[in-house]
Design an enzyme around this catalytic site. Structure first.
Site, mmCIF file in Angstrom:
data_model
loop_
_atom_site.group_PDB
_atom_site.id
_atom_site.type_symbol
_atom_site.label_atom_id
_atom_site.label_comp_id
_atom_site.label_asym_id
_atom_site.label_seq_id
_atom_site.Cartn_x
_atom_site.Cartn_y
_atom_site.Cartn_z
ATOM 1 N N SER A 88 54.494 46.817 3.973
ATOM 2 C CA SER A 88 54.842 46.508 2.593
ATOM 3 C C SER A 88 55.481 47.720 1.903
ATOM 4 C CB SER A 88 53.600 46.001 1.854
ATOM 5 O OG SER A 88 53.935 45.407 0.640
ATOM 6 N N ASP A 139 54.485 34.680 5.028
ATOM 7 C CA ASP A 139 54.448 35.767 4.045
ATOM 8 C C ASP A 139 55.013 35.284 2.714
ATOM 9 O OD1 ASP A 139 54.694 38.157 2.565
ATOM 10 O OD2 ASP A 139 54.995 39.322 4.398
ATOM 11 N N HIS A 198 51.042 38.078 4.308
ATOM 12 C CA HIS A 198 51.383 39.471 4.056
ATOM 13 C C HIS A 198 50.228 40.370 4.482
ATOM 14 C CE1 HIS A 198 54.039 42.308 2.049
ATOM 15 N NE2 HIS A 198 52.991 42.882 1.484
#
Length: 327
Positions: free
Chosen positions: A35, A121, A154
């Site tokens: 991320s 995600d 995610h």
């Protein structure tokens, strides 16, 4: 349950933190991240491509995507890939490189790149990760591998820890029956031994002082914690010739939020034990302009955030050199 030894040497001015050690390090260093950590891994790779032989990005987008703007970061660079112009971002990178703010981009031809984005995600959509692929493909690299087929939300994919793969987990580590750390490192270096999903690390997870790498102001000024983690396998501690990998956590995954969870459970340490890697886990921290403890990929620490003059990139580069006995 795990055979860890957390060393808290009482030296330096930070409570319970040791000075980062120097080891017998192979100069072929690599980076990865999740991320915001993926964005930082990409920035660090592009800035120091003369020394970084490979980079792995889990749920990240292309270099300089935010263009120094937080709103662009949280909207376009996470959700709206059709608004991302890779040609514009490449031009920025080429301009920065031409003035020495980045290493020559021709170095990327010697780099291996790994990109992972889960099909489920909802935080950073796959289209954004594919813009990262497009960015790297335009140079080109020495080998680009993409993984877009795992039904992951995610988070960092592992084969032994975390919540359900396709759902949001508080610590952003997903048990996906997929060893992301191994797959990334094996793509970069090749020929690595894969640990069993039941393997327990046997080395040392050390808390070290980050403050000395930010001598102009307190680390929090730049969104950095006063301490980071480094994992050292027993062989490396005893002087074996080892490789160095730098792993950047994601937002809400730093020490202040989850302690050593990312450093302990993201999957790198088991790979390190079998293949003689030292894993450096520098730690970002929240401040007024960065409440979630993200790495700086939109400019909260200063306008140079994405190049060699960036405070975070500079600090981590000094940590890297210390580990290699060069600082």
């Amino acid at each position: 349950m795990h055979s860890y030894f957390i060393i808290f040497a009482l030296i330096g001015f930070c409570h319970g933190q040791s000075r980062l050690g120097s080891y017998n390090i192979n100069p072929a260093v690599s980076v990865s991240g999740l991320s915001s950590g993926a964005y930082m891994a990409n920035q660090f790779h592009i800035a120091h491509s003369g020394r970084i032989v490979g980079a792995a990005m889990f749920a990240g987008g292309p270099y300089y995507c935010a263009l120094g703007n937080m709103l662009t970061a949280v909207n376009t660079c996470m959700k709206i890939p059709t608004s991302i112009s890779v040609s514009v971002l490449k031009t920025y990178a080429q301009t920065f490189a031409s003035t020495g703010l980045l290493d020559p981009l021709s170095n990327l031809s010697r780099s291996k790149v790994f990109i992972f984005s889960g099909t489920r995600d909802t935080v950073l959509v796959q289209g954004v990760a594919k813009k990262l692929e497009e960015f790297y493909a335009g140079f080109p690299t020495g080998g680009l591998k993409t993984v877009y087929t795992v039904a992951a939300e995610h988070g960092m994919p592992t084969d032994n820890y975390g919540g359900a793969c396709g759902t949001t987990n508080n610590n952003y580590i997903n048990n996906c029956n997929y060893n992301g750390a191994y797959e990334a490192l094996n793509h970069i270096y090749g020929g690595l031994q894969k640990p069993s999903s039941s393997a327990s690390p046997t080395g040392q997870l050390i808390l070290y002082d980050q403050s000395e790498y930010f001598n102009l102001a307190h680390p929090s000024t730049y969104g950095m914690d006063t301490a980071g983690y480094v994992y050292v396998p027993t062989a490396c501690q005893n002087g074996a010739y080892c490789r160095l990998h730098i792993a950047f956590h994601g937002c809400l995954q730093g020490r202040e939020k989850v302690g050593d969870t990312f450093a302990r459970y993201a999957g790198y340490n088991q790979v390190a034990d079998l293949n003689n890697f030292i894993i450096l886990y520098p730690q970002a921290k929240s401040n007024l302009t960065n409440p979630n403890g993200c790495w700086d990929w939109w400019g909260y620490s200063g306008i140079a955030y994405a190049n060699k003059n960036g405070f975070q990139i500079g600090g981590v580069e000094r940590m890297m050199r210390r580990t290699m006995g060069q600082y």
